[in-house]
Design a protein around this motif. Sequence first.
Motif, PDB file in Angstrom:
ATOM      1  N   GLY A   1       0.798  -1.120   0.052  1.00 45.41           N
ATOM      2  CA  GLY A   1       0.033   0.085   0.111  1.00 45.41           C
ATOM      3  C   GLY A   1       1.067   1.338   0.047  1.00 45.41           C
ATOM      4  O   GLY A   1       2.132   1.264   0.208  1.00 45.41           O
ATOM      5  N   TYR A   2       0.252   2.402  -0.346  1.00 44.65           N
ATOM      6  CA  TYR A   2       1.055   3.610  -0.315  1.00 44.65           C
ATOM      7  C   TYR A   2       1.089   4.359   0.769  1.00 44.65           C
ATOM      8  O   TYR A   2      -0.098   4.511   1.540  1.00 44.65           O
ATOM      9  N   VAL A   3       2.139   4.943   1.256  1.00 43.97           N
ATOM     10  CA  VAL A   3       2.327   5.964   2.284  1.00 43.97           C
ATOM     11  C   VAL A   3       2.792   7.388   1.772  1.00 43.97           C
ATOM     12  O   VAL A   3       3.181   7.389   0.445  1.00 43.97           O
ATOM     13  N   ALA A   4       2.634   8.256   2.422  1.00 47.94           N
ATOM     14  CA  ALA A   4       3.085   9.566   1.638  1.00 47.94           C
ATOM     15  C   ALA A   4       3.987  10.299   2.341  1.00 47.94           C
ATOM     16  O   ALA A   4       3.938  10.692   3.648  1.00 47.94           O
ATOM     17  N   PHE A   5       5.204  10.706   1.742  1.00 45.10           N
ATOM     18  CA  PHE A   5       6.179  11.261   2.481  1.00 45.10           C
ATOM     19  C   PHE A   5       6.139  13.065   1.822  1.00 45.10           C
ATOM     20  O   PHE A   5       5.440  13.023   0.866  1.00 45.10           O
ATOM     21  N   THR A   6       6.621  13.923   2.789  1.00 42.85           N
ATOM     22  CA  THR A   6       6.721  15.140   2.200  1.00 42.85           C
ATOM     23  C   THR A   6       8.047  15.666   1.867  1.00 42.85           C
ATOM     24  O   THR A   6       8.956  15.033   2.460  1.00 42.85           O
ATOM     25  N   PHE A   7       8.300  16.623   1.329  1.00 42.30           N
ATOM     26  CA  PHE A   7       9.936  17.032   1.077  1.00 42.30           C
ATOM     27  C   PHE A   7      10.561  17.674   2.599  1.00 42.30           C
ATOM     28  O   PHE A   7      11.746  17.776   2.491  1.00 42.30           O
ATOM     29  N   ASP A   8       9.593  18.071   3.390  1.00 42.84           N
ATOM     30  CA  ASP A   8      10.048  18.528   4.668  1.00 42.84           C
ATOM     31  C   ASP A   8       9.672  17.731   5.555  1.00 42.84           C
ATOM     32  O   ASP A   8      10.173  18.204   6.744  1.00 42.84           O
ATOM     33  N   TYR A   9       9.441  16.442   5.455  1.00 35.45           N
ATOM     34  CA  TYR A   9       9.201  15.589   6.520  1.00 35.45           C
ATOM     35  C   TYR A   9       8.113  15.853   7.497  1.00 35.45           C
ATOM     36  O   TYR A   9       8.382  15.125   8.617  1.00 35.45           O
ATOM     37  N   LEU A  10       7.218  16.630   7.381  1.00 34.39           N
ATOM     38  CA  LEU A  10       6.387  16.955   8.209  1.00 34.39           C
ATOM     39  C   LEU A  10       4.877  16.825   7.524  1.00 34.39           C
ATOM     40  O   LEU A  10       4.662  16.882   6.372  1.00 34.39           O
ATOM     41  N   PRO A  11       4.056  16.376   8.499  1.00 31.93           N
ATOM     42  CA  PRO A  11       2.540  16.448   8.029  1.00 31.93           C
ATOM     43  C   PRO A  11       1.962  17.816   7.960  1.00 31.93           C
ATOM     44  O   PRO A  11       2.587  18.710   8.918  1.00 31.93           O
ATOM     45  N   HIS A  12       0.955  17.908   7.149  1.00 31.88           N
ATOM     46  CA  HIS A  12       0.289  19.233   6.835  1.00 31.88           C
ATOM     47  C   HIS A  12      -1.185  19.282   6.763  1.00 31.88           C
ATOM     48  O   HIS A  12      -1.707  18.376   6.419  1.00 31.88           O
ATOM     49  N   ILE A  13      -1.710  20.549   7.404  1.00 31.60           N
ATOM     50  CA  ILE A  13      -3.157  20.721   6.911  1.00 31.60           C
ATOM     51  C   ILE A  13      -3.190  22.056   6.573  1.00 31.60           C
ATOM     52  O   ILE A  13      -2.246  22.898   6.649  1.00 31.60           O
ATOM     53  N   GLY A  14      -4.031  22.558   5.795  1.00 29.19           N
ATOM     54  CA  GLY A  14      -4.092  23.962   5.057  1.00 29.19           C
ATOM     55  C   GLY A  14      -5.334  24.273   4.057  1.00 29.19           C
ATOM     56  O   GLY A  14      -6.273  23.270   4.020  1.00 29.19           O
ATOM     57  N   VAL A  15      -5.172  25.205   3.363  1.00 27.19           N
ATOM     58  CA  VAL A  15      -6.125  25.536   2.362  1.00 27.19           C
ATOM     59  C   VAL A  15      -5.280  25.933   0.975  1.00 27.19           C
ATOM     60  O   VAL A  15      -4.554  26.637   1.394  1.00 27.19           O
ATOM     61  N   GLN A  16      -6.071  25.431  -0.084  1.00 32.27           N
ATOM     62  CA  GLN A  16      -5.138  25.904  -1.372  1.00 32.27           C
ATOM     63  C   GLN A  16      -6.465  26.024  -2.272  1.00 32.27           C
ATOM     64  O   GLN A  16      -7.193  25.158  -2.300  1.00 32.27           O
ATOM     65  N   ASP A  17      -6.359  27.528  -2.696  1.00 29.24           N
ATOM     66  CA  ASP A  17      -7.642  27.564  -3.676  1.00 29.24           C
ATOM     67  C   ASP A  17      -8.905  27.240  -3.168  1.00 29.24           C
ATOM     68  O   ASP A  17      -9.921  26.710  -3.943  1.00 29.24           O
ATOM     69  N   GLY A  18      -9.117  27.522  -1.702  1.00 33.12           N
ATOM     70  CA  GLY A  18     -10.380  27.337  -1.102  1.00 33.12           C
ATOM     71  C   GLY A  18     -10.498  25.963  -0.872  1.00 33.12           C
ATOM     72  O   GLY A  18     -11.567  25.621   0.044  1.00 33.12           O
ATOM     73  N   VAL A  19      -9.813  24.990  -1.079  1.00 32.02           N
ATOM     74  CA  VAL A  19      -9.921  23.380  -0.904  1.00 32.02           C
ATOM     75  C   VAL A  19      -9.182  23.267   0.239  1.00 32.02           C
ATOM     76  O   VAL A  19      -7.869  23.488   0.261  1.00 32.02           O
ATOM     77  N   HIS A  20      -9.747  22.531   1.413  1.00 31.58           N
ATOM     78  CA  HIS A  20      -8.752  22.153   2.513  1.00 31.58           C
ATOM     79  C   HIS A  20      -8.145  20.668   2.352  1.00 31.58           C
ATOM     80  O   HIS A  20      -8.298  19.966   1.505  1.00 31.58           O
ATOM     81  N   PHE A  21      -7.086  20.587   3.009  1.00 33.14           N
ATOM     82  CA  PHE A  21      -6.418  19.263   2.590  1.00 33.14           C
ATOM     83  C   PHE A  21      -5.750  18.925   4.138  1.00 33.14           C
ATOM     84  O   PHE A  21      -5.471  19.690   4.781  1.00 33.14           O
ATOM     85  N   ALA A  22      -5.457  17.796   4.226  1.00 34.04           N
ATOM     86  CA  ALA A  22      -4.579  17.042   5.119  1.00 34.04           C
ATOM     87  C   ALA A  22      -3.804  15.824   4.774  1.00 34.04           C
ATOM     88  O   ALA A  22      -4.502  14.811   4.035  1.00 34.04           O
ATOM     89  N   ALA A  23      -2.539  15.712   4.781  1.00 32.37           N
ATOM     90  CA  ALA A  23      -1.845  14.704   4.210  1.00 32.37           C
ATOM     91  C   ALA A  23      -0.356  14.966   4.818  1.00 32.37           C
ATOM     92  O   ALA A  23       0.152  15.715   5.408  1.00 32.37           O
ATOM     93  N   GLY A  24       0.509  13.722   4.589  1.00 31.90           N
ATOM     94  CA  GLY A  24       1.820  13.664   4.604  1.00 31.90           C
ATOM     95  C   GLY A  24       2.298  13.183   6.090  1.00 31.90           C
ATOM     96  O   GLY A  24       3.193  13.889   6.703  1.00 31.90           O
TER      97      GLY A  24
END
Length: 440
Positions: A351-374
């Motif tokens: 199965g897939y896991v998700a890493f980020t380039f800064d090795y941190l989890p993130h939540i936030g908003v982009q173009d009005g869309v909320h996200f949670a990942a990493g």
Amino acid sequence: MTDLHSITAPGFKARPWWWEAAEPPNRDNPLPNRTAVAIVGGGYAGLSAALTLRRLGHEVTVIDAERIGWGASSRNGGMVSGGLKMTRTELEATHGAEGARAISKAAAASLPFIEETIAREQIDCDYVRCGRYVGAWSKGHYDAMASRADWIAEVTGLPTAMVPKARQREFLGSDHYQGGMTAAATGSLHPGKYARGLAAAAERAGAHLVDGVRVGGIREEAGGFRLATDKGELRADAVLVATNGYSKDARGTALPWLARRLIPLNSYIIATEELPPETMDRLFPGRRMISDSKRVLNYFRPSPDGKRVLWGGRASFRAATAEQSAPTLHGYMTATFPELKDVKITHAWTGYVAFTFDYLPHIGVQDGVHFAAGCQGSGVAMATWLGHNVALKLAGAANQRFPLDGLNFPTRPTYTGTPWFLPIVGGWYRLRDQIDRLVA
């Protein structure tokens, strides 16, 4: 190289062992035309967000391209902790001393939060606060662990202790590592049962869960958003994307901006046939969760019923099937536990896991869309916690800023979400692990 046939038991299955007790169910719920909040991704983060939003009185529809809980949420190793992949020094270099402490404390809070969620919702998922043992791959790795042990204890509020190699068999039935570290801030659960239980809790609270809906794009319009799916359009007042390691897909990507910031990485796991109780007692005294300090790490544990070894790791940095990766994992397992060389495996999966380039989890908003990942491969508690916090943000109910909210979320020039570089990086990491061991 060991061939698959020689290590597999009769009836071998290339699917998660967890699914024997808790395969994600099929739902035939229809996709509505409109919803107040649309959550794309039916894993731990999306389900946790849905539960929180329903508790706050918001209408919620959770959609998933497969079955709810089909992805990493029912495929992972079931290890529960709130740790980060970054050290205190690395965090302070980027975020300063106060920022590093706040981020670390926020991550550590994911463990008590998932424990509270399991207890409140009465989720039967074999949860135990068991602690973990991290084996040091080399003497240098041991010394590096020792330098971080007090910080981990301070951040988590639970004890850690260094274990010299001479005492290692009190914690792990192997001489493969150069000692290691115990940390109390870890639990274990059955991830398939937890995914089903969290989904059931969200449904009881009134969330609408829909299987088999692939989102190909999200467009903001007057009064909300329009989601283009393979089952028709869905309009929503607000949208949360919680697709994590499954964010990039040639058949449709909900939020390309997010996919460009996530590195999907296959993780592979095998399950052995049932072993005698005395063998399991010898291999896993204390029944802790186990991982090691290698860059290309292994993680392993007793099954919740205490009868099998579940062994996971980065068996390949190229696209490989569960069947192709199983002999490699079996080799890693027997290098650590030589007495298991003749033990067969009954299941293998990936199965897939998700890493980020800064090795941190993130939540936030982009173009009005909320996200949670990493979640960096440690998402059982973290994804649950991120989902809750992004839901509070979306609902305007957060009483303070979440330290993982709104951080700079880096990508790399020309990167689109397909990590072509992983075989190169993985090969370099393997070489460095070998050098560390030889130098020691």
